[in-house]
Design a protein around this motif. Structure first.
Motif, PDB file in Angstrom:
ATOM      1  N   LEU A  64       0.810  -1.204  -0.173  1.00 57.08           N
ATOM      2  CA  LEU A  64      -0.420  -0.006   0.319  1.00 57.08           C
ATOM      3  C   LEU A  64       1.134   1.337  -0.145  1.00 57.08           C
ATOM      4  N   GLN A  65       1.862   1.655   0.878  1.00 59.88           N
ATOM      5  CA  GLN A  65       2.550   2.476   0.781  1.00 59.88           C
ATOM      6  C   GLN A  65       3.177   2.784  -0.371  1.00 59.88           C
ATOM      7  N   ASP A  66       4.112   1.877  -1.451  1.00 60.22           N
ATOM      8  CA  ASP A  66       4.469   1.639  -1.843  1.00 60.22           C
ATOM      9  C   ASP A  66       3.555   2.284  -3.246  1.00 60.22           C
ATOM     10  N   TYR A  67       2.313   1.557  -2.925  1.00 62.77           N
ATOM     11  CA  TYR A  67       1.535   1.703  -4.110  1.00 62.77           C
ATOM     12  C   TYR A  67       1.399   3.562  -3.926  1.00 62.77           C
ATOM     13  N   LEU A  68       1.033   4.113  -3.326  1.00 58.32           N
ATOM     14  CA  LEU A  68       1.069   6.048  -2.467  1.00 58.32           C
ATOM     15  C   LEU A  68       2.416   6.485  -2.606  1.00 58.32           C
ATOM     16  N   GLY A  69       2.866   6.038  -2.964  1.00 57.11           N
ATOM     17  CA  GLY A  69       4.261   6.863  -3.199  1.00 57.11           C
ATOM     18  C   GLY A  69       4.274   6.201  -4.659  1.00 57.11           C
ATOM     19  N   GLU A  70       3.806   5.558  -5.377  1.00 52.89           N
ATOM     20  CA  GLU A  70       3.683   5.912  -6.907  1.00 52.89           C
ATOM     21  C   GLU A  70       3.084   6.634  -7.317  1.00 52.89           C
ATOM     22  N   ALA A  71       1.298   6.989  -6.801  1.00 57.02           N
ATOM     23  CA  ALA A  71       0.826   7.652  -7.005  1.00 57.02           C
ATOM     24  C   ALA A  71       1.241   9.532  -6.916  1.00 57.02           C
ATOM     25  N   SER A  72       2.211   9.537  -5.601  1.00 54.51           N
ATOM     26  CA  SER A  72       2.399  10.276  -5.402  1.00 54.51           C
ATOM     27  C   SER A  72       3.007  10.745  -6.716  1.00 54.51           C
ATOM     28  N   ALA A  98      -4.055  14.869  -0.258  1.00 60.30           N
ATOM     29  CA  ALA A  98      -5.240  14.348  -0.276  1.00 60.30           C
ATOM     30  C   ALA A  98      -5.177  13.370  -0.346  1.00 60.30           C
ATOM     31  N   LEU A  99      -3.581  12.808  -1.181  1.00 58.34           N
ATOM     32  CA  LEU A  99      -3.026  11.316  -1.199  1.00 58.34           C
ATOM     33  C   LEU A  99      -1.720  11.798  -0.071  1.00 58.34           C
ATOM     34  N   ASN A 100      -1.052  12.928   0.015  1.00 56.95           N
ATOM     35  CA  ASN A 100      -0.358  12.262   1.474  1.00 56.95           C
ATOM     36  C   ASN A 100      -1.201  12.677   2.851  1.00 56.95           C
ATOM     37  N   GLU A 101      -2.549  12.833   2.627  1.00 61.40           N
ATOM     38  CA  GLU A 101      -3.556  12.552   3.561  1.00 61.40           C
ATOM     39  C   GLU A 101      -3.714  10.693   3.618  1.00 61.40           C
ATOM     40  N   VAL A 102      -4.140  10.488   2.618  1.00 62.89           N
ATOM     41  CA  VAL A 102      -3.981   9.171   2.124  1.00 62.89           C
ATOM     42  C   VAL A 102      -3.444   8.198   3.202  1.00 62.89           C
ATOM     43  N   SER A 103      -1.873   8.943   2.908  1.00 65.32           N
ATOM     44  CA  SER A 103      -0.438   8.295   2.940  1.00 65.32           C
ATOM     45  C   SER A 103      -0.572   8.231   4.453  1.00 65.32           C
ATOM     46  N   THR A 104      -0.341   9.453   5.287  1.00 64.07           N
ATOM     47  CA  THR A 104      -0.109   9.200   6.445  1.00 64.07           C
ATOM     48  C   THR A 104      -1.006   8.429   7.625  1.00 64.07           C
ATOM     49  N   TYR A 105      -2.736   7.928   7.189  1.00 68.91           N
ATOM     50  CA  TYR A 105      -3.664   7.310   7.395  1.00 68.91           C
ATOM     51  C   TYR A 105      -3.184   5.388   7.155  1.00 68.91           C
ATOM     52  N   ALA A 106      -2.288   5.749   6.136  1.00 67.90           N
ATOM     53  CA  ALA A 106      -1.528   3.998   5.447  1.00 67.90           C
ATOM     54  C   ALA A 106      -0.721   4.242   6.813  1.00 67.90           C
ATOM     55  N   ASP A 107       0.108   4.671   7.442  1.00 65.19           N
ATOM     56  CA  ASP A 107       1.107   4.693   8.416  1.00 65.19           C
ATOM     57  C   ASP A 107       0.208   4.064   9.422  1.00 65.19           C
TER      58      ASP A 107
END
Length: 157
Positions: A64-72, A98-107
């Motif tokens: 998930l974190q890898d995917y969010l990094g790629e999306a960013s 919004a993507l950064n907030e999702v990443s924070t949530y995923a953390d």
């Protein structure tokens, strides 16, 4: 050497075609701007859908974190592509937020043993927070599309 030359030429020509460098006529800059904005909005919708799907059912926290990094990273590239379109850049910045907030949530997510099979791990999520994150990404994506629509409305007047 000949075997490598032709495929390399095809790859290069394909790259030029994808970036619009091989269009030839230069085209109407207003139409090109609208097309570019539409292309960016479509890419943002794709990123948004992928993020929403991945956050809803992640295979693993690392994935998930890898995917969010790629999306960013993809969003950063779109911001660069937006050129000097301030409205589009602003809406892309909000999408990135919004993507950064999702990443924070995923953390903050944790893998826990599954209730059905304690030997398998599952990712525990708060359904309300998950829905909130998905809605924020979707709204930010819609704002990018709206900025393109507003741009084409002002140019047609």
């Amino acid at each position: 050497m000949r075997r490598f030359t032709m495929p390399a030429a095809l790859v290069f020509a394909g790259a030029l075609a994808l970036t619009g460098c091989a269009s030839g006529d230069g085209g109407d800059t207003a139409a090109s701007g609208e097309e570019s904005c539409s292309t960016i909005a479509a890419e943002v919708r794709d990123i948004s859908n992928g993020v929403q799907n991945n956050i809803a059912a992640p295979a693993s926290l690392e994935g998930l974190q890898d995917y969010l990094g790629e999306a960013s990273e993809r969003t950063d590239a779109l911001i660069e592509e937006a050129g000097d379109d301030d409205a589009l850049i602003d809406s892309l910045g909000e999408f990135q937020t919004a993507l950064n907030e999702v990443s924070t949530y995923a953390d903050g997510l944790e893998e826990v043993p599954s209730e059905e099979d304690p030997s398998a791990m599952t990712i525990e999520q708060d359904p309300e927070e998950l829905a909130s994150q998905q809605a924020a990404v979707q709204e930010a994506s819609a704002a990018v599309s709206a900025s393109c629509d507003a741009e084409s409305d002002t140019e047609s007047e």
